[in-house]
Design a protein around this motif. Structure first.
Motif, PDB file in Angstrom:
ATOM      1  N   GLU A 156       1.005  -1.227  -0.247  1.00 16.52           N
ATOM      2  CA  GLU A 156      -0.220   0.034   0.130  1.00 16.52           C
ATOM      3  C   GLU A 156       0.872   1.143   0.518  1.00 16.52           C
ATOM      4  O   GLU A 156       0.080   2.502   0.005  1.00 16.52           O
ATOM      5  CB  GLU A 156      -0.966  -0.030   0.885  1.00 16.52           C
ATOM      6  N   ILE A 157       1.839   1.408  -0.060  1.00 17.32           N
ATOM      7  CA  ILE A 157       3.222   2.395  -0.055  1.00 17.32           C
ATOM      8  C   ILE A 157       3.215   2.984  -1.624  1.00 17.32           C
ATOM      9  O   ILE A 157       3.637   1.954  -2.013  1.00 17.32           O
ATOM     10  CB  ILE A 157       4.471   1.861   0.842  1.00 17.32           C
ATOM     11  N   PRO A 158       2.826   4.497  -1.371  1.00 23.53           N
ATOM     12  CA  PRO A 158       3.104   4.562  -2.941  1.00 23.53           C
ATOM     13  C   PRO A 158       4.264   4.731  -3.352  1.00 23.53           C
ATOM     14  O   PRO A 158       4.638   5.298  -2.829  1.00 23.53           O
ATOM     15  CB  PRO A 158       2.185   6.190  -2.637  1.00 23.53           C
ATOM     16  N   GLU A 159       3.787   4.631  -4.728  1.00 24.26           N
ATOM     17  CA  GLU A 159       5.290   4.451  -5.424  1.00 24.26           C
ATOM     18  C   GLU A 159       6.123   6.575  -5.314  1.00 24.26           C
ATOM     19  O   GLU A 159       5.589   7.014  -5.229  1.00 24.26           O
ATOM     20  CB  GLU A 159       5.295   5.072  -6.712  1.00 24.26           C
ATOM     21  N   PRO A 176      -4.743   2.486   3.734  1.00 28.28           N
ATOM     22  CA  PRO A 176      -5.431   3.174   3.292  1.00 28.28           C
ATOM     23  C   PRO A 176      -6.702   2.008   3.403  1.00 28.28           C
ATOM     24  O   PRO A 176      -7.923   2.444   3.192  1.00 28.28           O
ATOM     25  CB  PRO A 176      -5.163   3.521   1.418  1.00 28.28           C
ATOM     26  N   SER A 177      -6.462   0.919   3.160  1.00 27.13           N
ATOM     27  CA  SER A 177      -7.528  -0.631   2.897  1.00 27.13           C
ATOM     28  C   SER A 177      -8.235  -0.350   4.396  1.00 27.13           C
ATOM     29  O   SER A 177      -9.514  -0.559   4.588  1.00 27.13           O
ATOM     30  CB  SER A 177      -6.752  -1.397   2.824  1.00 27.13           C
ATOM     31  N   PHE A 196       3.454   8.757   6.318  1.00 27.73           N
ATOM     32  CA  PHE A 196       3.241   8.044   7.689  1.00 27.73           C
ATOM     33  C   PHE A 196       1.340   7.978   8.245  1.00 27.73           C
ATOM     34  O   PHE A 196       1.313   8.781   9.064  1.00 27.73           O
ATOM     35  CB  PHE A 196       4.290   8.682   8.492  1.00 27.73           C
ATOM     36  N   PRO A 197       0.702   7.721   7.057  1.00 22.82           N
ATOM     37  CA  PRO A 197      -0.594   7.696   7.310  1.00 22.82           C
ATOM     38  C   PRO A 197      -1.353   6.522   8.729  1.00 22.82           C
ATOM     39  O   PRO A 197       0.015   5.857   9.398  1.00 22.82           O
ATOM     40  CB  PRO A 197      -1.633   6.616   6.282  1.00 22.82           C
ATOM     41  N   PRO A 238       6.456  -3.784  -2.787  1.00 17.12           N
ATOM     42  CA  PRO A 238       8.126  -2.778  -3.092  1.00 17.12           C
ATOM     43  C   PRO A 238       8.415  -2.740  -1.219  1.00 17.12           C
ATOM     44  O   PRO A 238       8.672  -1.270  -1.185  1.00 17.12           O
ATOM     45  CB  PRO A 238       6.888  -1.580  -3.533  1.00 17.12           C
ATOM     46  N   TRP A 239       9.496  -4.222  -1.680  1.00 18.10           N
ATOM     47  CA  TRP A 239      10.382  -3.901  -0.032  1.00 18.10           C
ATOM     48  C   TRP A 239      11.147  -2.688  -0.156  1.00 18.10           C
ATOM     49  O   TRP A 239      11.511  -2.323   1.399  1.00 18.10           O
ATOM     50  CB  TRP A 239      11.237  -5.046  -0.266  1.00 18.10           C
TER      51      TRP A 239
END
Length: 143
Positions: A21-24, A124-125, A119-120, A67-68
């Motif tokens: 979920e981390i954006p590009e 998002p899910s 850092f939400p 995306p590690w």
């Protein structure tokens, strides 16, 4: 090394799903992923899960769909690896996404959280699912 227990496998899968979920073009910390999945005391285990991300693309989670590279340490530094090229490869993957990676005085590879941090309070899910954030640990820093 696959997880040895159903609990460990569930933890690994929670880490992998959160990291997806981390954006590009953004980075977060091992500690923040641990917090987002409800185990704030386990940032090192987040690193272990990512270290053991499978290469087998037939599996649900693997090196190509998690995306590690977007997870770094709480100081904004790409964690050193057993092979020196590991941190450089991670930096190159981040740079390919538009993340600026700088080199510190000691040769450490760094990312500016002010510009590239993610850092939400919730994944998002989870937010879409209507999960209410647990504010009981809000005095803790995000890293």
């Amino acid at each position: 090394m696959p997880p040895r227990t159903p609990e460990a496998q569930a933890f690994f899968h929670a880490v992998y799903a959160a990291v997806q979920e981390i954006p590009e073009g953004k980075v977060t910390t091992y500690g923040h992923i641990a917090k987002l999945i409800g185990t704030p005391q386990r940032p090192r285990q987040v690193g272990t899960a990512l270290k053991h991300l499978p290469a087998d693309t037939s599996l649900r989670y693997h090196h190509d769909n998690v995306p590690w590279q977007r997870v770094i340490n709480g100081k904004g530094i790409i964690s050193p690896r057993s092979q020196p090229e590991g941190a450089r490869n991670q930096a190159a993957s981040l740079q390919a996404e538009g993340v600026v990676v700088t080199t510190g005085a000691l040769g450490e590879l760094m990312v500016d959280f002010a510009e590239f941090g993610w850092f939400p309070r919730l994944l998002p899910s989870d937010e879409e699912a209507g999960v209410v954030p647990d504010d009981s640990n809000d005095d803790e820093e995000s890293g």
